[in-house]
Write a protein that holds these residues in place. Sequence first.
Motif, PDB file in Angstrom:
ATOM      1  N   UNK A 182     -15.329 -43.198  44.615  1.00  0.00           N
ATOM      2  CA  UNK A 182     -14.379 -44.095  45.783  1.00  0.00           C
ATOM      3  C   UNK A 182     -13.270 -44.280  45.157  1.00  0.00           C
ATOM      4  N   UNK A 183     -12.443 -44.012  43.786  1.00  0.00           N
ATOM      5  CA  UNK A 183     -11.918 -44.700  43.284  1.00  0.00           C
ATOM      6  C   UNK A 183     -11.209 -43.085  42.850  1.00  0.00           C
ATOM      7  N   UNK A 184     -11.800 -42.528  42.885  1.00  0.00           N
ATOM      8  CA  UNK A 184     -11.772 -40.689  42.629  1.00  0.00           C
ATOM      9  C   UNK A 184     -10.485 -40.896  43.592  1.00  0.00           C
ATOM     10  N   UNK A 185     -11.749 -40.883  45.018  1.00  0.00           N
ATOM     11  CA  UNK A 185     -10.508 -39.845  46.023  1.00  0.00           C
ATOM     12  C   UNK A 185      -9.379 -41.596  46.600  1.00  0.00           C
ATOM     13  N   UNK A 186      -9.287 -42.581  46.298  1.00  0.00           N
ATOM     14  CA  UNK A 186      -8.801 -43.124  46.761  1.00  0.00           C
ATOM     15  C   UNK A 186      -7.315 -42.999  46.362  1.00  0.00           C
ATOM     16  N   UNK A 187      -7.144 -42.310  44.976  1.00  0.00           N
ATOM     17  CA  UNK A 187      -5.659 -41.713  43.768  1.00  0.00           C
ATOM     18  C   UNK A 187      -5.659 -40.609  45.071  1.00  0.00           C
ATOM     19  N   UNK A 188      -6.812 -39.249  45.245  1.00  0.00           N
ATOM     20  CA  UNK A 188      -6.213 -37.962  45.637  1.00  0.00           C
ATOM     21  C   UNK A 188      -5.974 -38.719  47.475  1.00  0.00           C
ATOM     22  N   UNK A 189      -6.170 -39.697  48.292  1.00  0.00           N
ATOM     23  CA  UNK A 189      -5.689 -40.080  49.412  1.00  0.00           C
ATOM     24  C   UNK A 189      -4.383 -40.336  49.435  1.00  0.00           C
ATOM     25  N   UNK A 190      -4.120 -39.369  50.640  1.00  0.00           N
ATOM     26  CA  UNK A 190      -2.063 -40.163  51.225  1.00  0.00           C
ATOM     27  C   UNK A 190      -1.962 -41.279  51.578  1.00  0.00           C
ATOM     28  N   UNK A 191      -3.210 -42.409  51.998  1.00  0.00           N
ATOM     29  CA  UNK A 191      -3.103 -43.100  52.884  1.00  0.00           C
ATOM     30  C   UNK A 191      -2.765 -44.815  51.581  1.00  0.00           C
ATOM     31  N   UNK A 192      -3.190 -44.754  50.533  1.00  0.00           N
ATOM     32  CA  UNK A 192      -3.143 -45.284  49.236  1.00  0.00           C
ATOM     33  C   UNK A 192      -2.594 -45.229  48.370  1.00  0.00           C
ATOM     34  N   UNK A 193      -1.644 -44.256  48.831  1.00  0.00           N
ATOM     35  CA  UNK A 193      -0.368 -44.001  47.625  1.00  0.00           C
ATOM     36  C   UNK A 193       0.490 -44.349  47.546  1.00  0.00           C
ATOM     37  N   UNK A 194       0.503 -44.978  45.759  1.00  0.00           N
ATOM     38  CA  UNK A 194       1.741 -46.243  46.028  1.00  0.00           C
ATOM     39  C   UNK A 194       0.863 -46.926  45.543  1.00  0.00           C
ATOM     40  N   UNK A 195       0.052 -47.628  45.732  1.00  0.00           N
ATOM     41  CA  UNK A 195      -0.472 -48.923  46.326  1.00  0.00           C
ATOM     42  C   UNK A 195      -1.211 -49.341  44.785  1.00  0.00           C
ATOM     43  N   UNK A 196      -2.035 -47.949  44.005  1.00  0.00           N
ATOM     44  CA  UNK A 196      -3.288 -47.782  43.060  1.00  0.00           C
ATOM     45  C   UNK A 196      -2.107 -47.498  41.227  1.00  0.00           C
ATOM     46  N   UNK A 197      -2.417 -48.470  40.315  1.00  0.00           N
ATOM     47  CA  UNK A 197      -1.093 -48.560  39.184  1.00  0.00           C
ATOM     48  C   UNK A 197      -2.354 -48.745  37.961  1.00  0.00           C
ATOM     49  N   UNK A 198      -3.557 -48.732  38.229  1.00  0.00           N
ATOM     50  CA  UNK A 198      -5.009 -48.217  37.288  1.00  0.00           C
ATOM     51  C   UNK A 198      -6.103 -47.693  37.104  1.00  0.00           C
ATOM     52  N   UNK A 199      -6.930 -47.255  37.113  1.00  0.00           N
ATOM     53  CA  UNK A 199      -8.142 -46.462  37.312  1.00  0.00           C
ATOM     54  C   UNK A 199      -9.098 -46.949  36.219  1.00  0.00           C
ATOM     55  N   UNK A 200     -10.117 -47.129  37.228  1.00  0.00           N
ATOM     56  CA  UNK A 200     -11.169 -47.421  35.998  1.00  0.00           C
ATOM     57  C   UNK A 200     -12.476 -46.927  37.420  1.00  0.00           C
ATOM     58  N   UNK A 201     -13.314 -45.416  37.387  1.00  0.00           N
ATOM     59  CA  UNK A 201     -14.383 -45.442  37.212  1.00  0.00           C
ATOM     60  C   UNK A 201     -15.197 -45.145  36.737  1.00  0.00           C
ATOM     61  N   UNK A 202     -16.292 -46.003  36.899  1.00  0.00           N
ATOM     62  CA  UNK A 202     -17.379 -45.501  35.925  1.00  0.00           C
ATOM     63  C   UNK A 202     -18.566 -45.139  36.637  1.00  0.00           C
ATOM     64  N   UNK A 203     -18.713 -43.614  35.973  1.00  0.00           N
ATOM     65  CA  UNK A 203     -19.847 -42.830  35.633  1.00  0.00           C
ATOM     66  C   UNK A 203     -20.173 -42.148  37.592  1.00  0.00           C
ATOM     67  N   UNK A 204     -19.038 -41.729  37.825  1.00  0.00           N
ATOM     68  CA  UNK A 204     -18.825 -40.949  39.184  1.00  0.00           C
ATOM     69  C   UNK A 204     -17.636 -40.830  39.057  1.00  0.00           C
ATOM     70  N   UNK A 205     -17.607 -39.406  39.770  1.00  0.00           N
ATOM     71  CA  UNK A 205     -16.399 -38.627  39.792  1.00  0.00           C
ATOM     72  C   UNK A 205     -17.025 -38.115  41.853  1.00  0.00           C
ATOM     73  N   UNK A 206     -15.382 -38.106  42.431  1.00  0.00           N
ATOM     74  CA  UNK A 206     -15.369 -37.861  43.247  1.00  0.00           C
ATOM     75  C   UNK A 206     -15.486 -36.215  43.928  1.00  0.00           C
ATOM     76  N   UNK A 207     -15.820 -35.740  42.777  1.00  0.00           N
ATOM     77  CA  UNK A 207     -16.270 -33.804  42.546  1.00  0.00           C
ATOM     78  C   UNK A 207     -17.652 -33.476  42.206  1.00  0.00           C
ATOM     79  N   UNK A 208     -17.694 -35.047  42.704  1.00  0.00           N
ATOM     80  CA  UNK A 208     -19.627 -34.508  42.263  1.00  0.00           C
ATOM     81  C   UNK A 208     -20.531 -33.818  43.161  1.00  0.00           C
TER      82      UNK A 208
END
Length: 588
Positions: A230-256
């Motif tokens: 989900x964190x991966x997708x939030x970075x890819x989505x235009x709906x949340x662009x500009x809001x997230x400043x750092x990302x910590x995805x733990x044991x998961x990927x948006x392209x799994x």
Amino acid sequence: MLHRSILYLYLLEQYARFCDMFSIVYVVFSCFCAVTLCESDESRLVQLEQGLVRGYKDPELGIYSFYGIPYAKAPTGTDRFKAPLPAPVWSGTFEAVDNETVCPQRNLMNVLPPSYIAKADCLIANIYVPDTNTTNLPVLIIIHGGAYITGFGNMFTPKKITDTKKVISVTFNYRLGPYGFLCLGTKDAPGNAGMKDQAALIRWVNKNIINFGGDPDNIIVSGFSSGASSADFLILSKMTRGYVKKLVPESGSGISPYNIQFDPVENAKQYAKLLGFDNVDDIEALENFYKTIPYDLLNSANVIAIPNSEALMAPCIERDVGEERFLDDSPTNILKRGDFEKVPTLYGFIDLDGLIRFREFDNWKNKMNNKFSEFLPVDLKFENEIEKENVAERVRHFYFGDKPVGVETVLGFVYYLTDVLFAWPILRSVKYQVASGHDQIYLYEYLYFEDSTPFIQGTNVRGANHCAQTFAILDGYWNDTVVYEKDVSEDIKQRKVFMKSIWLNFMLTGKPIPDEGSDLPAWPPVGLDLTPAMSINRTLELKGPLIKERRELWENIYEKHFRQPIPPTLPPKYRHLIGENNELHISS
């Protein structure tokens, strides 16, 4: 802090309504007493645009907990699969004490607390605020895992990390299963309702967190398992662009393969059959079935583990139905184009993440021996069955050699599922991101395990289970019972201190280890060759490429056989369900 004038007006109104037999002097005196009480250490009032919210101080820690604040409203009735509605407002004081509400779901893996209450209107946030006068604190948002079909915001709580007085933390619920991820590509079920919930939460935090003492321009998003994807997708989505400043995805990927739907309409048909509905080829009837079935039945199917790692209900690529879309293209295409925000990212996996599927071992081992090709990941395609069987035999021999899948080769089973579900998709995503210019990714492999960890069946090997790094950072496991546990070993305590120092440093500075003044080894960002990467055990060790031979196996296979997900496709006769839209074609 308490706004005296607001509280005064509120109490005056209540007095006029219920206590008009008393004099105005008594009202003023009562208001003064109420102000004194609310400004004590026991509770804290926060003014939001929605209304006043009261949270209470934790009896063991120096933090204030605000439970169950509605950040949006889930639509109901036949609109249940649409995007969330604006958050409700109230005239009095909202007592933020509800920590039992969860979204409708089947209680898979016993993740729900004993006193949980499943509600359709379940979009609530929990805010954890340190007892400090410091303002503009970084804001940590944690997305829970559960394969998009189970879980709730406080599966883990961030109380201890909030008590460092360095961050404000947020957990939250989002719609799950078909309630959150039915994706028919129609106006009433466009797809990604659960992801749009997450986007609404991010926007709500950006708008409101300053009132709790947080910095709306310093939001860190973390997630575990499907929460990491989900964190991966939030970075890819235009709906949340500009809001997230750092990302910590733990044991998961948006392209799994388990984190995105590859054929959403077919998935909707399969899931409906599991619920006893057979008229699945009539899309209008299928949609009406989903729109009218009771919520407890809607999410009742068990699809937690499918041999080909498919997720019947997960994020999807949406077709254009004339409204804002969360995901409008394949994640791999977006990554390759570099069309995403390149924020500092702390990204990694557990060496034995595949232990999450060990409960399926006895059921799957004979099936793997009979037809291993059924266990190839769903995001692979083949020209014919012969080609598929050849690839399956190559993979089977790589992990199990000439021996059958069984107790003697159980580590091959664990490593296979580690790679298919977690390690390989993470490394593949990192490589795409670095190739597109992302130079702030810190990659790690987590190997730490406690002395009490049991050996894997039939081996003398022990290791960390899926999302063990999350256990080290957050409190509890599925509930709050472990938060105040007094008899944990010194080994575990030291591990938590060690891990929190690394994670906190990243949240505060964008780097897991300071450039200067640290006794820990330097940790540079990862390069295109996927080096360096940090090995996190009882000590830190900088290494070269992780799982190099296993990664090269999958790189070769995916170069030839990768299958792109597609958006929902419907026959022209159902255009009345779709409206005017632009078809979306995804290239291979």
